[in-house]
Design a protein around this motif. Structure first.
Motif, PDB file in Angstrom:
ATOM      1  N   THR A 140       0.906  -1.359   0.034  1.00 36.11           N
ATOM      2  CA  THR A 140      -0.032   0.031   0.107  1.00 36.11           C
ATOM      3  C   THR A 140       0.754   1.400   0.097  1.00 36.11           C
ATOM      4  O   THR A 140       0.611   2.225  -0.604  1.00 36.11           O
TER       5      THR A 140
ATOM      6  N   ALA B 128      -5.623  -1.226  -1.085  1.00 40.75           N
ATOM      7  CA  ALA B 128      -5.740  -1.502   0.152  1.00 40.75           C
ATOM      8  C   ALA B 128      -6.357  -2.778   0.714  1.00 40.75           C
ATOM      9  O   ALA B 128      -6.859  -3.563   0.010  1.00 40.75           O
TER      10      ALA B 128
ATOM     11  N   GLN C 184      -3.653  -6.469  -4.917  1.00 36.82           N
ATOM     12  CA  GLN C 184      -2.662  -5.320  -4.671  1.00 36.82           C
ATOM     13  C   GLN C 184      -1.525  -5.644  -5.732  1.00 36.82           C
ATOM     14  O   GLN C 184      -0.974  -4.409  -6.058  1.00 36.82           O
TER      15      GLN C 184
END
Length: 159
Positions: free
Chosen positions: A26, A82, A139
């Motif tokens: 992140t 996230a 991600q």
């Protein structure tokens, strides 16, 4: 708070969101958005970016094709990286403001556009947030899209 007040820069947000999400990925994604924004606009300062959008128009709609694509790629990267819902909503706010929001200090119209961008961004961030299980592949996709945003931002910066 940094995003809401337009103070600070994207580097500080990268650290803050990485810690809040307990994820290096992140933090890396937000850092990439900072690099793309710096390449595209010449600054990673939130006040500078908001001021440029207040004068020139929303980054997601004005500028060269590469600049517009860099803005949207950065936003997609933010809302899909996230691992936690709260962080995803906050990153959605940042994404909305980076794509569409001028400075809230620019009068009622600017404040209204900024608020609308923040609300829509938060909604998209919440919709993209993983449920109970973190989607690790998401991600990595966010990082690839963010990398494309960096490349496009560099191209946009040279024009």
């Amino acid at each position: 708070m940094l995003t809401l007040t337009g103070r600070g820069d994207l580097w500080t947000l990268a650290i803050a969101f990485g810690v809040a999400d307990a994820s290096l990925l992140t933090g890396l994604a937000v850092f990439g958005v900072g690099v793309a924004t710096l390449a595209r606009t010449g600054s990673a300062g939130l006040r500078d970016v908001a001021g440029a959008q207040a004068v020139l128009g929303a980054a997601g709609l004005t500028g060269s094709t590469a600049a517009i694509a860099a803005s949207w790629a950065s936003a997609v990267s933010l809302v899909s990286v996230a691992r936690h819902r709260g962080v995803s909503a906050a990153l959605g706010i940042v994404a909305g403001v980076l794509v569409a929001g001028p400075s809230p200090a620019g009068g009622y119209r600017s404040a209204g556009a900024w608020l609308a961008a923040a609300v829509v961004g938060a909604g998209v961030g919440l919709a993209a947030a993983p449920g109970t299980d973190a989607r690790r592949w998401q991600q990595y996709v966010a990082l690839v899209v963010g990398g494309a945003g960096v490349a496009l931002g560099i191209v946009a910066g040279y024009h």
